[in-house]
Every structure is written in C-alpha cells, then in structure tokens.
Design a protein around this motif. Structure first.
Motif, PDB file in Angstrom:
ATOM      1  N   GLU A  53      42.239  47.029  35.874  1.00  0.00           N
ATOM      2  CA  GLU A  53      41.682  45.783  35.185  1.00  0.00           C
ATOM      3  C   GLU A  53      42.571  44.665  35.780  1.00  0.00           C
ATOM      4  O   GLU A  53      43.628  44.658  36.208  1.00  0.00           O
ATOM      5  CB  GLU A  53      42.536  46.070  33.928  1.00  0.00           C
ATOM      6  CG  GLU A  53      42.589  44.687  32.894  1.00  0.00           C
ATOM      7  CD  GLU A  53      43.192  44.917  31.630  1.00  0.00           C
ATOM      8  OE1 GLU A  53      43.334  43.500  30.788  1.00  0.00           O
ATOM      9  OE2 GLU A  53      44.061  45.652  31.417  1.00  0.00           O
ATOM     10  N   ILE A  54      41.736  43.807  36.324  1.00  0.00           N
ATOM     11  CA  ILE A  54      42.105  42.777  36.824  1.00  0.00           C
ATOM     12  C   ILE A  54      42.229  41.622  35.855  1.00  0.00           C
ATOM     13  O   ILE A  54      41.511  40.878  35.198  1.00  0.00           O
ATOM     14  CB  ILE A  54      41.165  41.925  37.963  1.00  0.00           C
ATOM     15  CG1 ILE A  54      40.867  43.204  38.930  1.00  0.00           C
ATOM     16  CG2 ILE A  54      41.547  40.698  38.559  1.00  0.00           C
ATOM     17  CD1 ILE A  54      39.572  42.606  39.933  1.00  0.00           C
ATOM     18  N   VAL A  55      43.831  41.380  35.672  1.00  0.00           N
ATOM     19  CA  VAL A  55      44.244  40.404  34.578  1.00  0.00           C
ATOM     20  C   VAL A  55      44.299  38.902  34.926  1.00  0.00           C
ATOM     21  O   VAL A  55      43.652  38.066  34.217  1.00  0.00           O
ATOM     22  CB  VAL A  55      45.736  40.805  34.359  1.00  0.00           C
ATOM     23  CG1 VAL A  55      46.180  39.883  33.338  1.00  0.00           C
ATOM     24  CG2 VAL A  55      45.877  42.275  33.735  1.00  0.00           C
ATOM     25  N   GLN A  56      44.247  38.678  36.409  1.00  0.00           N
ATOM     26  CA  GLN A  56      44.225  37.347  36.727  1.00  0.00           C
ATOM     27  C   GLN A  56      43.718  37.423  38.407  1.00  0.00           C
ATOM     28  O   GLN A  56      44.304  38.417  38.943  1.00  0.00           O
ATOM     29  CB  GLN A  56      45.393  36.590  36.739  1.00  0.00           C
ATOM     30  CG  GLN A  56      45.276  35.172  36.842  1.00  0.00           C
ATOM     31  CD  GLN A  56      46.442  34.192  36.190  1.00  0.00           C
ATOM     32  OE1 GLN A  56      47.211  34.747  35.602  1.00  0.00           O
ATOM     33  NE2 GLN A  56      46.540  33.010  36.430  1.00  0.00           N
ATOM     34  N   MET A  57      43.020  36.588  38.768  1.00  0.00           N
ATOM     35  CA  MET A  57      42.437  36.354  40.079  1.00  0.00           C
ATOM     36  C   MET A  57      42.366  35.102  40.774  1.00  0.00           C
ATOM     37  O   MET A  57      41.977  34.219  39.854  1.00  0.00           O
ATOM     38  CB  MET A  57      41.165  37.162  40.260  1.00  0.00           C
ATOM     39  CG  MET A  57      40.371  37.208  41.590  1.00  0.00           C
ATOM     40  SD  MET A  57      38.882  37.654  41.796  1.00  0.00           S
ATOM     41  CE  MET A  57      38.556  38.725  40.313  1.00  0.00           C
ATOM     42  N   GLU A  58      42.859  34.909  41.976  1.00  0.00           N
ATOM     43  CA  GLU A  58      42.726  33.549  42.560  1.00  0.00           C
ATOM     44  C   GLU A  58      42.252  33.858  43.900  1.00  0.00           C
ATOM     45  O   GLU A  58      43.025  34.471  44.617  1.00  0.00           O
ATOM     46  CB  GLU A  58      43.909  32.703  42.202  1.00  0.00           C
ATOM     47  CG  GLU A  58      44.047  31.321  42.827  1.00  0.00           C
ATOM     48  CD  GLU A  58      43.008  30.694  41.683  1.00  0.00           C
ATOM     49  OE1 GLU A  58      41.998  29.979  42.044  1.00  0.00           O
ATOM     50  OE2 GLU A  58      43.215  30.857  40.308  1.00  0.00           O
ATOM     51  N   ILE A  59      40.916  33.226  43.836  1.00  0.00           N
ATOM     52  CA  ILE A  59      40.702  33.416  45.617  1.00  0.00           C
ATOM     53  C   ILE A  59      40.951  31.823  46.297  1.00  0.00           C
ATOM     54  O   ILE A  59      40.256  30.970  45.919  1.00  0.00           O
ATOM     55  CB  ILE A  59      39.202  34.019  45.746  1.00  0.00           C
ATOM     56  CG1 ILE A  59      39.027  35.361  44.926  1.00  0.00           C
ATOM     57  CG2 ILE A  59      38.752  33.957  46.994  1.00  0.00           C
ATOM     58  CD1 ILE A  59      37.650  35.693  44.743  1.00  0.00           C
ATOM     59  N   MET A  60      41.810  32.187  47.324  1.00  0.00           N
ATOM     60  CA  MET A  60      42.256  31.006  47.972  1.00  0.00           C
ATOM     61  C   MET A  60      41.193  30.897  49.379  1.00  0.00           C
ATOM     62  O   MET A  60      40.860  31.920  50.006  1.00  0.00           O
ATOM     63  CB  MET A  60      43.750  30.744  48.333  1.00  0.00           C
ATOM     64  CG  MET A  60      44.424  31.051  47.067  1.00  0.00           C
ATOM     65  SD  MET A  60      44.306  29.436  45.897  1.00  0.00           S
ATOM     66  CE  MET A  60      44.685  28.311  46.718  1.00  0.00           C
ATOM     67  N   PRO A  61      41.211  29.763  50.000  1.00  0.00           N
ATOM     68  CA  PRO A  61      40.222  29.809  51.245  1.00  0.00           C
ATOM     69  C   PRO A  61      40.809  30.994  52.360  1.00  0.00           C
ATOM     70  O   PRO A  61      40.204  31.418  52.993  1.00  0.00           O
ATOM     71  CB  PRO A  61      40.339  28.562  51.952  1.00  0.00           C
ATOM     72  CG  PRO A  61      40.641  27.497  50.736  1.00  0.00           C
ATOM     73  CD  PRO A  61      41.415  28.355  49.642  1.00  0.00           C
ATOM     74  N   ASP A  62      42.186  31.174  52.480  1.00  0.00           N
ATOM     75  CA  ASP A  62      42.644  32.098  53.188  1.00  0.00           C
ATOM     76  C   ASP A  62      43.600  33.458  52.774  1.00  0.00           C
ATOM     77  O   ASP A  62      44.353  33.967  53.629  1.00  0.00           O
ATOM     78  CB  ASP A  62      43.380  31.348  54.222  1.00  0.00           C
ATOM     79  CG  ASP A  62      44.909  30.454  53.539  1.00  0.00           C
ATOM     80  OD1 ASP A  62      44.841  30.440  52.453  1.00  0.00           O
ATOM     81  OD2 ASP A  62      45.739  30.247  54.474  1.00  0.00           O
ATOM     82  N   VAL A  64      43.963  36.113  49.126  1.00  0.00           N
ATOM     83  CA  VAL A  64      43.335  36.650  47.667  1.00  0.00           C
ATOM     84  C   VAL A  64      44.684  37.090  46.710  1.00  0.00           C
ATOM     85  O   VAL A  64      45.584  37.697  47.251  1.00  0.00           O
ATOM     86  CB  VAL A  64      42.507  37.897  47.579  1.00  0.00           C
ATOM     87  CG1 VAL A  64      42.139  38.287  46.460  1.00  0.00           C
ATOM     88  CG2 VAL A  64      41.411  37.580  48.526  1.00  0.00           C
ATOM     89  N   HIS A  65      44.907  36.391  45.595  1.00  0.00           N
ATOM     90  CA  HIS A  65      45.880  36.822  44.779  1.00  0.00           C
ATOM     91  C   HIS A  65      45.266  37.789  43.723  1.00  0.00           C
ATOM     92  O   HIS A  65      44.265  37.318  42.940  1.00  0.00           O
ATOM     93  CB  HIS A  65      46.561  35.877  44.204  1.00  0.00           C
ATOM     94  CG  HIS A  65      47.594  35.102  44.834  1.00  0.00           C
ATOM     95  ND1 HIS A  65      48.949  35.329  45.025  1.00  0.00           N
ATOM     96  CD2 HIS A  65      47.522  33.827  45.606  1.00  0.00           C
ATOM     97  CE1 HIS A  65      49.555  34.571  45.835  1.00  0.00           C
ATOM     98  NE2 HIS A  65      48.625  33.587  46.131  1.00  0.00           N
ATOM     99  N   LEU A  66      45.889  39.014  43.320  1.00  0.00           N
ATOM    100  CA  LEU A  66      45.420  39.547  42.191  1.00  0.00           C
ATOM    101  C   LEU A  66      46.621  40.138  41.321  1.00  0.00           C
ATOM    102  O   LEU A  66      47.579  40.545  41.915  1.00  0.00           O
ATOM    103  CB  LEU A  66      44.736  40.927  42.540  1.00  0.00           C
ATOM    104  CG  LEU A  66      43.358  40.775  43.156  1.00  0.00           C
ATOM    105  CD1 LEU A  66      43.012  42.222  43.458  1.00  0.00           C
ATOM    106  CD2 LEU A  66      42.510  39.964  42.499  1.00  0.00           C
ATOM    107  N   PHE A  67      46.372  40.107  39.930  1.00  0.00           N
ATOM    108  CA  PHE A  67      47.290  40.493  38.833  1.00  0.00           C
ATOM    109  C   PHE A  67      46.648  41.626  38.343  1.00  0.00           C
ATOM    110  O   PHE A  67      45.656  41.309  37.781  1.00  0.00           O
ATOM    111  CB  PHE A  67      47.897  39.580  38.089  1.00  0.00           C
ATOM    112  CG  PHE A  67      48.856  40.207  36.880  1.00  0.00           C
ATOM    113  CD1 PHE A  67      50.046  41.315  37.389  1.00  0.00           C
ATOM    114  CD2 PHE A  67      48.706  39.832  35.623  1.00  0.00           C
ATOM    115  CE1 PHE A  67      50.563  41.618  36.340  1.00  0.00           C
ATOM    116  CE2 PHE A  67      49.420  40.600  34.812  1.00  0.00           C
ATOM    117  CZ  PHE A  67      50.503  41.381  34.980  1.00  0.00           C
ATOM    118  N   VAL A  68      47.059  43.031  38.446  1.00  0.00           N
ATOM    119  CA  VAL A  68      46.326  44.112  38.040  1.00  0.00           C
ATOM    120  C   VAL A  68      46.992  44.879  37.063  1.00  0.00           C
ATOM    121  O   VAL A  68      48.422  45.187  37.343  1.00  0.00           O
ATOM    122  CB  VAL A  68      45.432  44.761  39.251  1.00  0.00           C
ATOM    123  CG1 VAL A  68      44.656  43.871  39.919  1.00  0.00           C
ATOM    124  CG2 VAL A  68      46.591  45.542  40.187  1.00  0.00           C
TER     125      VAL A  68
END
Length: 133
Positions: A53-62, A64-68
């Motif tokens: 389950e991906i709770v939160q995702m942030e894709i930055m230009p350089d 990737v952050h995932l809270f899973v």
C-alpha cells in the motif's frame, strides 16, 4: 489493504511501514512532466501486484519518496528491487531519451527507514518491564 492501523493474516497481526527514497542515476532531474506521471502510475500498478500500500508518494525531479505499508513477507530490499526494476524497464522503453541520458535508470542505493506507531523508547521500557511481571 485498508487504512486501519493493524492488518491481519491467518497467523499474524502486523503494522509494517517504511519510508523509502531513491534517485535516478547521477541524480539527474529526469522525473518531470510525462515521465513523472507515468512513473506514478507504474509504481501504483506494481505496488498492487506485490501487496504493497503506497500511503504517500512524492516524485521530485531527482528523487522519489514513498511511505508504504506492507506485509511481513515483503522485505524493504524486495520492495525497492521490484519497484525500481519494473519502472526502469518500462520507462526506458517508453521514453528513449532516458536511455541516451542514463546508462541505467536508478542508482543502486536507496534509503529505508522503518516507521512505527510507537517509539523505540516505549518498546524498550515495555520489554524491560516484562522481567518484573
């Protein structure tokens, strides 16, 4: 998976969460526009496939952050390996410019931190108190 704190299987009650971060090779700022949109869709597809389950995702230009949130059978290394391998293959097929700019899509490294509902200090105190029972 649903939004409840604890999940259940036939033999286990668990709450396993990780904060994961990884970067494109050479930390190039290639995760923009259509690449970023496609990456988000691919991550969600693969997550569903591996019971993540991906709770939160942030894709930055350089990067990737995932809270899973995951099951006890999915190790952080397995999760990252699956997500990076799947997205690399498809993104490099669909966006030929990535092939010419990068010898591989992602760096070999990643950051992982376990995330819990209770603190390390609370767990230590709980275990210590078990001796006195």
């Amino acid at each position: 998976m649903n939004g409840k704190r604890w999940k259940r299987s036939t033999t286990t009650v668990y709450n396993i969460s990780y904060h994961l971060i990884w970067c494109p090779k050479y930390r190039r700022k290639v995760l923009v526009d259509d690449v970023a949109k496609r990456l988000e869709k691919l991550l969600l597809q693969k997550a569903h496939e591996i019971e993540l389950e991906i709770v939160q995702m942030e894709i930055m230009p350089d990067h990737v952050h995932l809270f899973v949130k995951t099951t006890p059978t999915n190790s952080p290394h397995f999760i990252v390996q699956q997500l990076k391998g799947y997205t690399s293959r498809i993104l490099r097929q669909e966006f030929p410019s990535l092939k010419s700019r990068l010898p591989s899509m992602w760096t070999r490294s990643y950051y992982c931190e376990s995330v819990g509902h209770i603190s390390e200090e609370t767990i230590r105190k709980y275990i210590e108190k078990q001796k006195n029972k």
